[in-house]
Structures are given as structure tokens and as C-alpha cells.
Design an enzyme around this catalytic site. Structure first.
Site: not given
Ligand code: NAD
Ligand code: UD1
Length: 339
Positions: A31, A58, A124, A126, A149, A153, A177-178, A199
Site C-alpha cells: 500500500d 506504490d 464495482s 457502477t 472512476y 473499473k 461490489y455493491f 458516501n
Molecule cells: P480505500 O481507499 O480505503 O483503499 C484503497 C487503498 O489503495 C488505500 O489504502 C490506498 O492508500 C491504496 N492505494 C491507492 N493507490 C495506490 C497505489 N498507486 N499504490 C499502492 N496503493 C495505493 O478504498 P476501499 O473502499 O477499501 O476500496 C478498495 C477497492 O475497492 C478500490 O479499488 C475501490 O475502487 C473498490 N471499490 C470500493 C467500493 C466502496 O464502496 N468502498 C465499491 C466498489 C469498488
Molecule cells: C457511489 C458511486 C459509485 C461507487 C460507490 C463506492 C456515485 C454516483 N456513485 O455509489 O460509483 O462505486 O460510491 O465508492 O457517486 N447520499 C445522500 N447523502 C449523502 C451521501 C449519499 O443522500 O451525503 C445518498 C446518495 O444519493 C445515494 C445513497 O445515499 O442514493 C448512497 O450513496 P453513496 O454511499 O455515495 O453510494 P453510491 O452513490 O451508490
């Protein structure tokens, strides 16, 4: 068996490392700490009572990656490292394409040049875009993503699929992931966004702990039962367990496989707020605001394939998600920064 976890100190990565260690795997984490904290390593060891190897690295630095992959026998890699802020990706698309896509290409080259053929990737929901009907199922064609973003993916899924076509010995598992929320029940690791949370659940938790005044609900005029958007929220520990199942699957299956990881049950924003208040006996102030650009009214997963082929289903319910999110936030009001 040794698993390399990129981005393993981040939110989903750290929970996955806990489940891997608990399942008996040796774990190497890399990381660059861009969006995570070195304290996480110690907390994972504390939760599991097990050791892991952490290397600050990195994935944009191919030479540094090669040092990691050439000196160790790595059986499988779970690739979480990436940038994930949707809004920022609209402002800085090239940063996202470079970090996520170039980083992945470096990683896959480094792994395959050094004998590791099994890759599990964090994708994702998405990638389904706005064209598909709900619930989303893996056989659907991918759609138009709403942000750079999302496109990273979708593109990485294609890059890994093409790499597998060229090298049939690869095992590629694409996990879509959802909406992951919640935290480890110990309250020692959880989601710690920098700045204002994008989020929903981190925002609710920060309102509850007094760091933010109120939640703004983005739109209450959608065509959904209560007018607010509906999503498929999944407990991060369930999601982490899905990765352990994916490692087992990759050990037995070559080729590219896609799995949705969701619960199949949507909840609205209002339902989440109410469930959080009920589970924790704490008020969450909110106001209704305008819709957020790019938000879809509702989507959720069909996760039958993960059940059938990975032997995985989400076990935790919304109350567990709300309780564990709050347990993490109240015990770590400023996240990892107070250590
Ligand atoms: P996060 O930011 O907490 O974790 C990502 C980690 O990657 C971080 O610790 C960051 O420091 C590290 N990182 C970023 N760029 C890097 C690089 N160039 N080299 C080495 N390390 C690097 O995010 P998360 O929520 O744990 O998500 C993990 C993965 O899942 C991501 O790829 C994210 O896009 C994907 N994902 C997350 C969600 C969500 O809702 N959290 C949803 C769908 C997909
Ligand atoms: C978002 C991203 C998605 C990404 C995911 C995880 C967008 C459009 N989508 O999903 O691509 O994979 O995060 O990182 O950004 N909400 C509020 N108030 C807030 C925050 C959120 O009402 O302050 C609502 C949003 O409108 C949404 C729901 O809560 O309806 C969930 O939002 P969020 O947690 O950001 O997830 P997604 O939008 O589903």
C-alpha cells in the site's frame, strides 16, 4: 499459501486481510498509504493475533513491485489498490486513469513475470451503467459509466479479460461490489474517509458523532417507494469473506469469472437513516436537498452466481451494518488519526 493484497491497509482491504489471516493464509500487504494509515497494520495483528508482512509500495513503481514479487512465492493477488472518489475522478480524470489503469498493468506484468497467475480484482456495480434493468446480473452487457472512476473499473475488467485470453493459464476473478458499509465488530478497523465523506454511511456516522451538523439526503422525488434512492448495502465483513471464497475459487479454476457481491435487498436512504437511529438509539439530523448528479434511482444485485459457484452469501443484516458502523465511529471519532 501466500496472498499478496494491494491496497490492503484500506477499508475493504484491511477487513479482507483479517479474514485471510483467520483462514490460515500468509499475507503480504502493499500500500502507498495515500488513503490509509500505518496504524492499520498493528490493529489487524491485534484482532487476529497473527502476523503479516507490510511493504510500503506504490503500484505505479514497477521496479519496487518487482522487488516484492520476485523475492517471494506469491500464489494469488487480491488487487484493491486504487483511487475511488467519484467526484474527484471527474475533476482529475488523468490521475484516475494513470493510478488505476497504469498501476494495474504494472501489477499484472510484475505478477505474471514472476509466476503468479491468479488475480482477484475489486470492481464495482457502477460498470452496469445506466442502461441495465435491475437487479443486475453478471450476464448483462456492461453499460455507460457515470464517471472516469467507473470507466477505470470497466476498462480494467476488459484489460484483465484480454490478458487472460492471451494467457489461458491465468485465473481472473472480477468481483463487482455493491455498497459496502459497516466495520469489523471489534471496532478497531473501519472506514476513515479524508475530508467530507462522499458516501452515505460515513456521513451518517459523522453526524451521529457530532463532526457534521446534519445529513443532506440527495433527492426525495425519485420513483422509489419513499422517494429516496435505493441501494444494495453489504456488510464489509461479508464482502471480505467473499474474497476468501474467491481465492479458493481461483486456486481451482482458470479463466475469467465475474461475481456480484451484494445482498439482493435494496434499502432507501431514509430506511438507512431510520435503521441507524433504531440500532444505536441515537438521532441523525437530516434535510432533503437536490439530487446528486450521476445518481441512479435504485439498483441491487442478483448474487445467485456467487452463492452457487463461490458458496458465498451475505449473512449480516442491516442492523449489524448500522451497529458496527457506529461502534467503529464512536470508538474512533477521528478515525485512525488519534493514535
Ligand atoms: P480505500 O481507499 O480505503 O483503499 C484503497 C487503498 O489503495 C488505500 O489504502 C490506498 O492508500 C491504496 N492505494 C491507492 N493507490 C495506490 C497505489 N498507486 N499504490 C499502492 N496503493 C495505493 O478504498 P476501499 O473502499 O477499501 O476500496 C478498495 C477497492 O475497492 C478500490 O479499488 C475501490 O475502487 C473498490 N471499490 C470500493 C467500493 C466502496 O464502496 N468502498 C465499491 C466498489 C469498488
Ligand atoms: C457511489 C458511486 C459509485 C461507487 C460507490 C463506492 C456515485 C454516483 N456513485 O455509489 O460509483 O462505486 O460510491 O465508492 O457517486 N447520499 C445522500 N447523502 C449523502 C451521501 C449519499 O443522500 O451525503 C445518498 C446518495 O444519493 C445515494 C445513497 O445515499 O442514493 C448512497 O450513496 P453513496 O454511499 O455515495 O453510494 P453510491 O452513490 O451508490
Amino acid at each position: 499459501m501466500t496472498v499478496l493484497v494491494t491496497g490492503g491497509l484500506g477499508y475493504i482491504g484491511s477487513h479482507t486481510v483479517v479474514e485471510l489471516l483467520n483462514s490460515g493464509y500468509e499475507v503480504i500487504v502493499i500500500d502507498n498509504l495515500y488513503n490509509s494509515y500505518p496504524e492499520v497494520e498493528g490493529r489487524i495483528k491485534e484482532i487476529t493475533g497473527k502476523d503479516l508482512t507490510f511493504i510500503k509500495c506504490d503500484i505505479l513503481d514497477k521496479a519496487a513491485l518487482d522487488l516484492v514479487t520476485s523475492k517471494r512465492e506469491i500464489d494469488c493477488c487480491i488487487h484493491f489498490a486504487g483511487l475511488k472518489a467519484v467526484g474527484e475522478s471527474v475533476q482529475k480524470p488523468l490521475l484516475y486513469y494513470e493510478n488505476n489503469i497504469t498501476g494495474t498493468i504494472n501489477l499484472v506484468n510484475s505478477l505474471t513475470e514472476n509466476g503468479c497467475k491468479k488475480i482477484i480484482f475489486s470492481s464495482s456495480a457502477t460498470v452496469y451503467g445506466e442502461e441495465n434493468d435491475i437487479p443486475y446480473i453478471e450476464t448483462m452487457k456492461k453499460g455507460t459509466c457515470s464517471s472516469p472512476y467507473g470507466w477505470t473499473k470497466s476498462m480494467i475488467e476488459q484489460i484483465l479479460t484480454d490478458a487472460n485470453t492471451a494467457d489461458p493459464e491465468l485465473s481472473v476473478v472480477l468481483l463487482r461490489y455493491f455498497n459496502p458499509i459497516g466495520a469489523h465488530p471489534s471496532g478497531r478497523i473501519g472506514e476513515d474517509p479524508q475530508g467530507i465523506p462522499n458516501n452515505l454511511m460515513p456521513y451518517i456516522s459523522q453526524v451521529a458523532v457530532g463532526r457534521r451538523d446534519h445529513l443532506t439526503i440527495f433527492g426525495n422525488d425519485y420513483k422509489t417507494p419513499d422517494g429516496t434512492c435505493r441501494r444494495d448495502y453489504i456488510h464489509v465483513v461479508d464482502l471480505a469473506e467473499g474474497h476468501v471464497k474467491a481465492v479458493e475459487y481461483a486456486a481451482k479454476n482458470k479463466g475469467t469469472s465475474i461475481f456480484n457481491l451484494g445482498t439482493g435487498t435494496p434499502y432507501s436512504v431514509l430506511e438507512i437513516v431510520n435503521a441507524f437511529e433504531k440500532a444505536n438509539g441515537i438521532e441523525v439530523k437530516y434535510e432533503f436537498g437536490a439530487r446528486r448528479a450521476g445518481d441512479l434511482p435504485e439498483f441491487w444485485a442478483n448474487s445467485d452466481k456467487a452463492k452457487k459457484e463461490l458458496g458465498w452469501t451475505a449473512k449480516k443484516n442491516l442492523e449489524d451494518m448500522c451497529r458496527d458502523s457506529w461502534n467503529w465511529q464512536k470508538n474512533n471519532p477521528n478515525g485512525y488519526r488519534e493514535d
